[in-house]
Design a protein around this motif. Structure first.
Motif: not given
Length: 158
Positions: A80-109
């Motif tokens: 639950g630290l990142v999610r895959r989302r469609p790439d708005p610039d390429d309909g076939r592509g996928v981008r990886i983005e941090a979730t709020a939980r992922g950002r908090r995890s990095v901040e805590r570390r």
């Protein structure tokens, strides 16, 4: 530093530092749930710092294959630290983005490590702390330039 002996001493010092920090981090603070591999921690930090990334771009930053980057991301998605989302610039592509939980995890570390270092550095004078930070920045800059030069050389086939 131009001598072999100094380089060996620096290598031994860096290795010892990594080992000591790993043991200290494992022995203080809250355990990371779920536990992450070093590659997963690095990948998560890159996604948090760089914003959404394609698997190929993440693989390049990690200096690994796209397949290895994808498997690393699979674990981060399950946690639950990142999610895959469609790439708005390429309909076939996928981008990886941090979730709020992922950002908090990095901040805590990072906060945990900074707090730990603050206590450990308290025995050094302020000017020694400042010099240490400057030397580390200089070493990191040198390593980054070397990495970029190596990549450029490999890319040109030289």
């Amino acid at each position: 530093m131009s001598g072999r002996r100094e380089a060996e001493d620096l290598a031994a010092g860096i290795e010892r530092l990594f080992a000591l920090l790993a043991r200290l981090r494992g022995g203080v603070g809250e355990p990371e749930v779920p536990p992450l591999s070093m590659t997963q921690k690095l990948a998560l930090a890159l996604v948090v710092d760089s914003g959404p990334l394609r698997s190929r771009a993440l693989g390049e930053l990690l200096e690994t294959t796209e397949a290895t980057a994808s498997r690393t991301v699979d674990g981060l998605v399950r946690a639950g630290l990142v999610r895959r989302r469609p790439d708005p610039d390429d309909g076939r592509g996928v981008r990886i983005e941090a979730t709020a939980r992922g950002r908090r995890s990095v901040e805590r570390r990072r906060a945990h490590l900074a707090g730990m270092l603050q206590g450990l550095l308290a025995d050094l004078a302020v000017d020694e702390q400042t010099r240490l930070v400057a030397l580390l920045d200089s070493l990191n800059d040198t390593l980054e330039r070397s990495r970029a030069e190596r990549k450029a050389t490999v890319g040109t086939g030289r």
